[in-house]
Design a protein around this motif. Structure first.
Motif, mmCIF file in Angstrom:
data_model
loop_
_atom_site.group_PDB
_atom_site.id
_atom_site.type_symbol
_atom_site.label_atom_id
_atom_site.label_comp_id
_atom_site.label_asym_id
_atom_site.label_seq_id
_atom_site.Cartn_x
_atom_site.Cartn_y
_atom_site.Cartn_z
ATOM 1 N N ALA A 184 38.612 27.390 58.135
ATOM 2 C CA ALA A 184 37.159 27.292 58.232
ATOM 3 C C ALA A 184 36.494 27.342 56.861
ATOM 4 O O ALA A 184 35.441 26.731 56.651
ATOM 5 C CB ALA A 184 36.620 28.422 59.110
ATOM 6 N N ARG A 185 37.111 28.085 55.918
ATOM 7 C CA ARG A 185 36.483 28.277 54.605
ATOM 8 C C ARG A 185 37.517 28.695 53.586
ATOM 9 O O ARG A 185 38.447 29.444 53.904
ATOM 10 C CB ARG A 185 35.405 29.366 54.719
ATOM 11 C CG ARG A 185 34.588 29.601 53.469
ATOM 12 C CD ARG A 185 33.530 30.669 53.688
ATOM 13 N NE ARG A 185 34.091 31.978 53.984
ATOM 14 C CZ ARG A 185 34.571 32.813 53.055
ATOM 15 N NH1 ARG A 185 34.581 32.470 51.802
ATOM 16 N NH2 ARG A 185 35.044 33.982 53.408
ATOM 17 N N VAL A 186 37.347 28.208 52.362
ATOM 18 C CA VAL A 186 38.178 28.633 51.233
ATOM 19 C C VAL A 186 37.240 28.963 50.078
ATOM 20 O O VAL A 186 36.356 28.178 49.738
ATOM 21 C CB VAL A 186 39.177 27.526 50.781
ATOM 22 C CG1 VAL A 186 39.933 27.960 49.537
ATOM 23 C CG2 VAL A 186 40.128 27.170 51.906
ATOM 24 N N GLU A 187 37.430 30.128 49.504
ATOM 25 C CA GLU A 187 36.670 30.531 48.324
ATOM 26 C C GLU A 187 37.671 30.734 47.196
ATOM 27 O O GLU A 187 38.689 31.408 47.380
ATOM 28 C CB GLU A 187 35.915 31.824 48.622
ATOM 29 C CG GLU A 187 34.890 32.194 47.591
ATOM 30 C CD GLU A 187 34.055 33.376 48.051
ATOM 31 O OE1 GLU A 187 34.038 34.382 47.316
ATOM 32 O OE2 GLU A 187 33.461 33.302 49.140
ATOM 33 N N THR A 188 37.376 30.157 46.040
ATOM 34 C CA THR A 188 38.321 30.161 44.920
ATOM 35 C C THR A 188 37.817 31.047 43.793
ATOM 36 O O THR A 188 36.654 30.970 43.406
ATOM 37 C CB THR A 188 38.515 28.724 44.382
ATOM 38 O OG1 THR A 188 38.921 27.892 45.466
ATOM 39 C CG2 THR A 188 39.551 28.679 43.286
ATOM 40 N N ARG A 189 38.719 31.882 43.277
ATOM 41 C CA ARG A 189 38.425 32.712 42.102
ATOM 42 C C ARG A 189 39.509 32.472 41.064
ATOM 43 O O ARG A 189 40.698 32.657 41.365
ATOM 44 C CB ARG A 189 38.404 34.189 42.494
ATOM 45 C CG ARG A 189 37.232 34.558 43.359
ATOM 46 C CD ARG A 189 37.327 36.027 43.772
ATOM 47 N NE ARG A 189 36.193 36.425 44.557
ATOM 48 C CZ ARG A 189 36.081 36.229 45.868
ATOM 49 N NH1 ARG A 189 37.049 35.651 46.533
ATOM 50 N NH2 ARG A 189 35.006 36.630 46.504
ATOM 51 N N LEU A 190 39.109 32.095 39.867
ATOM 52 C CA LEU A 190 40.080 31.883 38.791
ATOM 53 C C LEU A 190 40.532 33.225 38.226
ATOM 54 O O LEU A 190 39.747 34.166 38.151
ATOM 55 C CB LEU A 190 39.472 31.045 37.671
ATOM 56 C CG LEU A 190 39.031 29.633 38.035
ATOM 57 C CD1 LEU A 190 38.467 28.934 36.812
ATOM 58 C CD2 LEU A 190 40.169 28.839 38.631
ATOM 59 N N ILE A 191 41.773 33.282 37.815
ATOM 60 C CA ILE A 191 42.325 34.477 37.180
ATOM 61 C C ILE A 191 42.310 34.238 35.679
ATOM 62 O O ILE A 191 42.968 33.325 35.190
ATOM 63 C CB ILE A 191 43.761 34.759 37.673
ATOM 64 C CG1 ILE A 191 43.763 35.010 39.180
ATOM 65 C CG2 ILE A 191 44.368 35.929 36.893
ATOM 66 C CD1 ILE A 191 45.155 35.125 39.773
ATOM 67 N N PHE A 192 41.547 35.033 34.949
ATOM 68 C CA PHE A 192 41.509 34.910 33.500
ATOM 69 C C PHE A 192 42.714 35.577 32.856
ATOM 70 O O PHE A 192 43.301 35.060 31.916
ATOM 71 C CB PHE A 192 40.239 35.542 32.922
ATOM 72 C CG PHE A 192 38.984 34.788 33.259
ATOM 73 C CD1 PHE A 192 38.912 33.409 33.153
ATOM 74 C CD2 PHE A 192 37.866 35.464 33.691
ATOM 75 C CE1 PHE A 192 37.754 32.714 33.452
ATOM 76 C CE2 PHE A 192 36.699 34.794 33.995
ATOM 77 C CZ PHE A 192 36.643 33.413 33.883
ATOM 78 N N GLN A 193 43.062 36.754 33.335
ATOM 79 C CA GLN A 193 44.159 37.516 32.757
ATOM 80 C C GLN A 193 44.748 38.412 33.830
ATOM 81 O O GLN A 193 44.054 38.825 34.757
ATOM 82 C CB GLN A 193 43.648 38.358 31.585
ATOM 83 C CG GLN A 193 44.717 38.838 30.671
ATOM 84 C CD GLN A 193 44.126 39.376 29.363
ATOM 85 O OE1 GLN A 193 42.929 39.426 29.152
ATOM 86 N NE2 GLN A 193 45.003 39.793 28.481
#
Length: 173
Positions: A137-146
Motif C-alpha cells: 500500500a505504501r513505501v517510505e524511503t530513508r537514506l542511510i548517511f552513516q
C-alpha cells in the motif's frame, strides 16, 4: 519466544572472543579463555547445539561491491494477513539488494534495509519490486548517511567488556 540458555563466565568469555574474531582457532581461543582446547571445543559445540551460536558470516563492504547507497524502506502491506506475510518476506529476502527485513508493529508492517548502486537503482527497486506488488500500500524511503556497528551482544546483567563503552556512552567505572 526462544528460551534463554544458562551461560557461565567461561561461555561468556568464549562468546566475547568469537564475536570479535570468529576465525580464532580452538587452540588460540582456549589460550585466551584459560581452558584446555578439548574443553573449548566441547563448549563451542554445546553453544552451537543450544542455538546460542547461529553461524559465522563474512561481512562485505557494499560500497566496494558497487552498492554505495543504503536505505531503509518502511513498507505498509494491505491487507496485512498471515497468508501474505510469508510470501512477501520470502520475495524480499530473495532480492540481492536486501540486507535485512524486520516485521514490525505500528503503522508500517516491514522495515527493509537495502544496498543499491545509486538513486536511480533505488528508484527502480522501489517501483519494480515493492510498489508494483498488489499488497504493498505504501513505501517510505530513508537514506542511510552513516552506520555504526555496536558492541558484542551479551546476556542481560553481563558486565561491559574492558576497553569498551557502557550503554549511554560512558566509560565503565
Amino acid at each position: 519466544m526462544a528460551e534463554s540458555v544458562a551461560l557461565d563466565p567461561v561461555d561468556l568469555h568464549i562468546l566475547r572472543v568469537l564475536q570479535n574474531d570468529a576465525r580464532s582457532t580452538y587452540r588460540d581461543l582456549a589460550a585466551q579463555v584459560g581452558v584446555a582446547p578439548s574443553t573449548c571445543l566441547d563448549r563451542v559445540a554445546r553453544l552451537r547445539r543450544s542455538g546460542v551460536i547461529l553461524g559465522h558470516r563474512l561481512r562485505l563492504d557494499p560500497a566496494k561491491l558497487g552498492r554505495g547507497l543504503q536505505a531503509l524502506l518502511s513498507v505498509q502491506v494491505r491487507p496485512h494477513r498471515r497468508e501474505l506475510v510469508g510470501p512477501f518476506v520470502e520475495r524480499v529476502r530473495a532480492l540481492p539488494e536486501a540486507r535485512s527485513v524486520f516485521h514490525l508493529t505500528g503503522p508500517d508492517d516491514y522495515l527493509v534495509h537495502v544496498a543499491v548502486a545509486d538513486a536511480a537503482d533505488l528508484q527502480r527497486l522501489v517501483l519494480d519490486e515493492f510498489t508494483a506488488r498488489r499488497e504493498v500500500a505504501r513505501v517510505e524511503t530513508r537514506l542511510i548517511f552513516q552506520q555504526w556497528e555496536c558492541g558484542p551482544l551479551l546476556p542481560p546483567g553481563t558486565p561491559t567488556p574492558p576497553g569498551t563503552t557502557a550503554p549511554g556512552g560512558t566509560a565503565p567505572a
